[in-house]
Scaffold this active site. Structure first.
Site, PDB file in Angstrom:
ATOM      1  NE  ARG A 163      -3.834   0.534   1.745  1.00 13.03           N
ATOM      2  CZ  ARG A 163      -5.151   0.548   2.228  1.00 13.03           C
ATOM      3  NH1 ARG A 163      -5.220   1.312   3.469  1.00 13.03           N
ATOM      4  NH2 ARG A 163      -6.067  -0.137   1.733  1.00 13.03           N
ATOM      5  CG  HIS A 214      -8.221   0.235  -3.268  1.00 11.93           C
ATOM      6  ND1 HIS A 214      -7.512  -0.907  -2.736  1.00 11.93           N
ATOM      7  CD2 HIS A 214      -9.064   0.354  -1.949  1.00 11.93           C
ATOM      8  CE1 HIS A 214      -7.775  -1.325  -1.456  1.00 11.93           C
ATOM      9  NE2 HIS A 214      -8.564  -0.372  -0.921  1.00 11.93           N
ATOM     10  CD  GLN A 269     -12.840  -2.259  -0.935  1.00 13.10           C
ATOM     11  OE1 GLN A 269     -12.086  -2.377   0.002  1.00 13.10           O
ATOM     12  NE2 GLN A 269     -14.208  -2.758  -0.995  1.00 13.10           N
ATOM     13  CG  ASP A 329     -13.746   6.207  -1.141  1.00 13.51           C
ATOM     14  OD1 ASP A 329     -13.723   5.990   0.120  1.00 13.51           O
ATOM     15  OD2 ASP A 329     -12.548   5.994  -1.842  1.00 13.51           O
ATOM     16  CB  CYS A 372     -13.906   0.816  -0.250  1.00 12.60           C
ATOM     17  SG  CYS A 372     -13.641   2.723  -0.260  1.00 12.60           S
ATOM     18  NE  ARG A 422      -9.982  -5.408   0.265  1.00 14.27           N
ATOM     19  CZ  ARG A 422      -9.311  -4.483   0.673  1.00 14.27           C
ATOM     20  NH1 ARG A 422      -9.785  -3.438   1.166  1.00 14.27           N
ATOM     21  NH2 ARG A 422      -7.860  -4.527   0.551  1.00 14.27           N
TER      22      ARG A 422
HETATM   23  N1   CP Z   1     -11.033  -0.518   2.344  1.00 11.50           N
HETATM   24  C1   CP Z   1      -9.884  -0.412   2.627  1.00 11.50           C
HETATM   25  O1   CP Z   1      -8.951  -0.649   1.770  1.00 11.50           O
HETATM   26  O2   CP Z   1      -9.752  -0.619   4.054  1.00 11.50           O
HETATM   27  P1   CP Z   1      -8.534  -0.310   4.930  1.00 11.50           P
HETATM   28  O3   CP Z   1      -8.039   1.238   4.301  1.00 11.50           O
HETATM   29  O4   CP Z   1      -8.693  -0.296   6.312  1.00 11.50           O
HETATM   30  O5   CP Z   1      -7.509  -1.206   4.363  1.00 11.50           O
HETATM   31  N1  NVA Z   2     -10.054   6.513  -1.503  1.00  7.26           N
HETATM   32  C1  NVA Z   2      -9.571   6.180  -0.128  1.00  7.26           C
HETATM   33  C2  NVA Z   2      -9.688   4.672  -0.018  1.00  7.26           C
HETATM   34  C3  NVA Z   2      -9.524   3.917   1.240  1.00  7.26           C
HETATM   35  C4  NVA Z   2      -9.813   2.524   1.268  1.00  7.26           C
HETATM   36  C5  NVA Z   2      -8.301   6.649   0.171  1.00  7.26           C
HETATM   37  O1  NVA Z   2      -7.401   6.304  -0.733  1.00  7.26           O
HETATM   38  O2  NVA Z   2      -8.097   6.942   1.129  1.00  7.26           O
END
Ligand code: CP
Ligand code: NVA
Length: 306
Positions: A102, A129, A132, A224, A264, A292
């Site tokens: 990430r 992502h 997701q 989101d 998400c 997930r």
């Molecule tokens: N939806 C998602 O990726 O959640 P987290 O940021 O908690 O991993």
């Molecule tokens: N769009 C959000 C998704 C988190 C899972 C972010 O990048 O923070």
């Protein structure tokens, strides 16, 4: 060796392979089956940002499949500052069988993939992502028994989530509509690729600034956060611009009565989604969060087994 960096890298057959694998692993798991298909495999999990779902679902997924996972916190590696991205990829490749990352910059994700000798799985970047989005389409398929011909509406920021959701929807035969404020829609090259996918399959892809138009007769309403991780400095401005894009009970009446709501998570309740909708009868938020685990087990199984 195969990476999992972007939905756009895969054909619809590839995507269905992941989804069918996920479904069979979920069914087997729910029936109490033992699933040691990744016995002795280790996943390294590199995080530059916080996480609940991604961290825990990948770790639990590896344990279910007989393997193990190592969490590497943002401060430990300091990707690109303490150590270069290529060196991190090469070093980790000597220890683990796969890397879930990430990162802030998608360029770093691509660089990890370029230098890694083991599969890289994208656990979110500023650009997309995909894990997701696979989960979301899995949840939609599970609920409706199909994906083809459904209308998926996304209301809010044209962010990483919107990019992956649009791509998976159009690859698997669903119509997609997005409503975002001016200046906050998807990047032009993402939309262009979307229009090409839509044209190839005679699907509808519509962009507007009007949330009501986007959700009209939709089967799925998705939203989101308005400020993604890494954009915190823009938060005050975004809080001024985005309120008309809240998914609330009134907006939901414009979708089909059978529509479901996805997000998400994490949610900023009272901003992009109300409690009434998030906890209401049309919400699949927590089935989606659980999925997930199952969707990613499908990805892990196909990338790391053998
Ligand atoms: N939806 C998602 O990726 O959640 P987290 O940021 O908690 O991993
Ligand atoms: N769009 C959000 C998704 C988190 C899972 C972010 O990048 O923070």
């Amino acid at each position: 060796m195969q990476h999992f960096l972007s939905i756009a890298d895969f054909s619809s057959d590839d995507l269905w392979n992941f989804l069918h694998k996920a479904k069979s692993l979920k069914d087997e798991f729910k029936a109490g089956g033992n699933q040691p298909i990744l016995k002795d495999k280790i996943l390294g999990m590199v995080f530059q940002k916080p996480s609940l779902r991604t961290r825990v679902s990948f770790e639990v997924g590896m344990l279910h499949l007989g393997g193990n996972a190592i969490y590497i916190s943002p401060n430990e590696i300091q990707l690109g500052s303490r150590e270069s991205v290529p060196d991190v990829a090469r070093v980790l490749s000597g220890y683990v069988d796969g890397i879930m990352a990430r990162v802030f910059s998608h360029e770093h994700m691509l660089e990890l993939a370029q230098y890694s000798e083991v599969p890289i799985i994208n656990g979110l970047s500023d650009y997309n992502h995909p894990c997701q989005a696979m989960t979301d389409i899995f949840t939609i398929w599970e609920h409706f028994g199909k994906v083809e011909g459904l209308k998926i509406a996304y209301v809010g920021d044209g962010n990483n989530m919107a990019n992956s959701l649009m791509t998976v929807a159009l690859k698997l035969g669903a119509h997609f509509s997005i409503a975002s404020p001016e200046g906050y829609t998807l990047p032009p090259e993402v939309l262009e690729a979307g229009h090409q996918l839509a044209a190839e399959q005679e699907l509808m892809l519509t962009e507007s600034e009007d949330p009501t138009e986007a959700v009209l007769d939709a089967d799925v309403v998705y939203t989101d956060v308005w400020t993604s991780m890494g954009q915190e400095a823009e938060s005050a401005r975004r809080l001024e611009v985005f309120p008309p894009y809240q998914v609330n009970s009134e907006l939901l009446t414009k979708a089909k009565p059978t529509a479901v709501v996805l997000h998400c998570l994490p949610a900023h309740r009272g901003e992009e989604i109300t409690d009434e909708v998030a906890d209401g009868p049309q919400s699949l938020l927590f089935q989606e969060a659980e999925n997930r685990l199952h969707a990613q087990k499908g990805i892990l199984a196909l990338l790391l087994a053998g």
